[in-house]
Design an enzyme around this catalytic site. Structure first.
Site, PDB file in Angstrom:
ATOM      1  N   HIS A 118       0.824  -1.037  -0.007  1.00 15.08           N
ATOM      2  CA  HIS A 118      -0.154  -0.011  -0.094  1.00 15.08           C
ATOM      3  C   HIS A 118       0.747   1.412   0.086  1.00 15.08           C
ATOM      4  O   HIS A 118       0.357   2.545   0.346  1.00 15.08           O
ATOM      5  CB  HIS A 118      -1.001   0.018   1.195  1.00 15.08           C
ATOM      6  N   CYS A 153       3.687  22.957 -10.671  1.00 17.70           N
ATOM      7  CA  CYS A 153       2.524  23.284 -11.469  1.00 17.70           C
ATOM      8  C   CYS A 153       1.273  23.507 -10.515  1.00 17.70           C
ATOM      9  O   CYS A 153       0.220  23.528 -11.023  1.00 17.70           O
ATOM     10  CB  CYS A 153       2.372  22.030 -12.405  1.00 17.70           C
TER      11      CYS A 153
HETATM   12  P1  NAD Z   1      -7.267  -4.346   9.844  1.00 17.31           P
HETATM   13  O1  NAD Z   1      -7.372  -2.979  10.634  1.00 17.31           O
HETATM   14  O2  NAD Z   1      -8.335  -4.488   8.595  1.00 17.31           O
HETATM   15  O3  NAD Z   1      -6.918  -5.492  10.310  1.00 17.31           O
HETATM   16  C1  NAD Z   1      -6.146  -5.423  11.435  1.00 17.31           C
HETATM   17  C2  NAD Z   1      -6.224  -6.795  12.310  1.00 17.31           C
HETATM   18  O4  NAD Z   1      -5.193  -6.838  13.404  1.00 17.31           O
HETATM   19  C3  NAD Z   1      -7.603  -7.041  12.862  1.00 17.31           C
HETATM   20  O5  NAD Z   1      -7.878  -8.527  12.555  1.00 17.31           O
HETATM   21  C4  NAD Z   1      -7.082  -7.161  14.548  1.00 17.31           C
HETATM   22  O6  NAD Z   1      -7.850  -8.298  15.206  1.00 17.31           O
HETATM   23  C5  NAD Z   1      -5.669  -7.350  14.719  1.00 17.31           C
HETATM   24  N1  NAD Z   1      -4.991  -6.933  15.561  1.00 17.31           N
HETATM   25  C6  NAD Z   1      -5.035  -5.671  16.267  1.00 17.31           C
HETATM   26  N2  NAD Z   1      -4.214  -5.383  17.321  1.00 17.31           N
HETATM   27  C7  NAD Z   1      -3.239  -6.627  17.087  1.00 17.31           C
HETATM   28  C8  NAD Z   1      -2.242  -6.848  17.833  1.00 17.31           C
HETATM   29  N3  NAD Z   1      -1.877  -6.164  18.845  1.00 17.31           N
HETATM   30  N4  NAD Z   1      -1.739  -8.056  17.471  1.00 17.31           N
HETATM   31  C9  NAD Z   1      -2.397  -8.901  16.673  1.00 17.31           C
HETATM   32  N5  NAD Z   1      -3.192  -8.723  15.844  1.00 17.31           N
HETATM   33  C10 NAD Z   1      -3.757  -7.518  16.027  1.00 17.31           C
HETATM   34  O7  NAD Z   1      -5.730  -4.089   9.020  1.00 17.31           O
HETATM   35  P2  NAD Z   1      -5.117  -4.539   7.720  1.00 17.31           P
HETATM   36  O8  NAD Z   1      -5.768  -5.946   7.463  1.00 17.31           O
HETATM   37  O9  NAD Z   1      -3.801  -4.406   7.995  1.00 17.31           O
HETATM   38  O10 NAD Z   1      -5.953  -3.626   6.678  1.00 17.31           O
HETATM   39  C11 NAD Z   1      -6.212  -2.184   6.988  1.00 17.31           C
HETATM   40  C12 NAD Z   1      -5.559  -1.431   6.000  1.00 17.31           C
HETATM   41  O11 NAD Z   1      -5.434  -0.149   6.672  1.00 17.31           O
HETATM   42  C13 NAD Z   1      -4.314  -1.788   5.259  1.00 17.31           C
HETATM   43  O12 NAD Z   1      -4.646  -1.546   4.193  1.00 17.31           O
HETATM   44  C14 NAD Z   1      -3.205  -0.936   5.740  1.00 17.31           C
HETATM   45  O13 NAD Z   1      -2.937  -0.326   4.699  1.00 17.31           O
HETATM   46  C15 NAD Z   1      -4.030   0.186   6.607  1.00 17.31           C
HETATM   47  N6  NAD Z   1      -3.470   0.583   7.776  1.00 17.31           N
HETATM   48  C16 NAD Z   1      -2.066   0.736   7.971  1.00 17.31           C
HETATM   49  C17 NAD Z   1      -1.853   1.074   9.159  1.00 17.31           C
HETATM   50  C18 NAD Z   1      -0.149   1.398   9.476  1.00 17.31           C
HETATM   51  O14 NAD Z   1       0.758   1.485   8.553  1.00 17.31           O
HETATM   52  N7  NAD Z   1       0.354   0.971  10.757  1.00 17.31           N
HETATM   53  C19 NAD Z   1      -2.508   1.545  10.029  1.00 17.31           C
HETATM   54  C20 NAD Z   1      -3.889   1.463  10.001  1.00 17.31           C
HETATM   55  C21 NAD Z   1      -4.357   1.147   8.727  1.00 17.31           C
END
Ligand code: NAD
Length: 252
Positions: A118, A153
């Site tokens: 991403h 631009c």
């Molecule tokens: P998501 O938010 O859909 O899912 C996160 C998952 O992590 C959940 O299933 C949750 O239960 C689990 N989780 C939460 N805390 C945890 C922990 N301490 N240990 C283990 N598991 C844990 O995230 P996703 O699937 O990555 O998709 C969301 C989108 O948001 C992604 O595309 C990403 O690009 C973006 N995003 C990125 C960031 C970042 O760069 N840190 C932060 C937020 C969202």
């Protein structure tokens, strides 16, 4: 046998492990994920704040959310889960981290091959003339304008992150798919596996018959394919797996 030992046993003979990470791995670094309670979507509707056509229509909304996320990212430090992946690399076991995150924490933890599905918040581009900017330059422009515009631009500047309804970079996606196909073990950490098309990538392990470990706080759609599923906080689980690995003196 306990789950940490089972995971360590799977890891011990492997030399081409690929990790697939999502927002959950960075939650213990202080960056909330999007979907869990307290996550960003509770305050920012993704259709208004993180979708490509919404960005063109209301760039000020995107920059409000992005400023908040950036502040968290800049003060965050890699946690034990990021560090454990770098440790597995230094042990000659892990070759690649595929991440959906834009926070640069894997690189800061010491992982050397990180495929960012991403994109990254470290750079940005002008949507009109494609001039490239680094994050610090964009921050400077934003000292006088909430919505930064191109110095050449006057076009809209957008961080090189993939918004909803944008496709991940094709070359990175393809490299990730190939890495997963060649892997001798895949570990999925902190992803709800619900953001497509990225979430479809790990499914290659089911037809390649690759062993799979899943570490996530809640169940995922791929749990049925996994050899080991450990539910809980990645930053607490990973050090226990590394300990179990080290307890076995003959882990090579
Ligand atoms: P998501 O938010 O859909 O899912 C996160 C998952 O992590 C959940 O299933 C949750 O239960 C689990 N989780 C939460 N805390 C945890 C922990 N301490 N240990 C283990 N598991 C844990 O995230 P996703 O699937 O990555 O998709 C969301 C989108 O948001 C992604 O595309 C990403 O690009 C973006 N995003 C990125 C960031 C970042 O760069 N840190 C932060 C937020 C969202």
């Amino acid at each position: 046998m306990n789950l940490y030992k089972q995971a360590a046993d799977l890891i011990k003979k492997k030399s081409n492990i690929v990790a697939f990470t999502g927002a959950g791995i960075s939650v213990e670094s202080g960056i909330p994920d999007f979907r869990s309670s307290g996550g960003l979507w509770e305050r920012f509707d993704p259709n208004e704040y993180a979708e490509y056509s919404a960005f063109l229509k209301w760039p000020e909304k995107f920059w409000t959310m992005h400023s908040e996320l950036s502040e968290m990212v800049l003060t965050a430090e890699p946690n034990p889960a990021h560090l454990a992946l770098a440790t597995l690399e230094s042990m000659g076991k892990l070759t690649t981290v595929i991440t959906q995150n834009i926070d640069f924490l894997h690189q800061r933890a010491g992982s050397s091959r990180v495929l960012e599905l991403h994109g990254t918040g470290e750079t940005a581009s002008c949507l009109s003339c494609e001039k490239q900017y680094d994050r610090v330059t964009v921050e400077k422009i934003r000292e006088t304008a909430h919505v930064p515009r191109c110095t050449v631009c006057d076009g809209l500047i957008k961080p090189n992150v993939v918004l909803f309804s944008e496709l991940p970079p094709v070359d990175v996606f393809e490299e990730a798919r190939r890495a997963l196909l060649k892997a001798d073990l895949v570990i999925i950490i902190g992803s709800s596996l619900s953001v497509y098309p990225a979430a479809a990538l790990p499914s290659v392990v089911s037809f390649a018959n690759t062993p799979l470990i899943i570490i996530n706080e809640e169940p995922t759609s791929m749990d049925n394919y996994a050899n080991v599923v450990i539910q809980g906080k990645a930053g607490e689980i990973f050090p226990r797996i590394i300990n179990a690995l080290n307890e076995n003196s003959n882990f090579n």
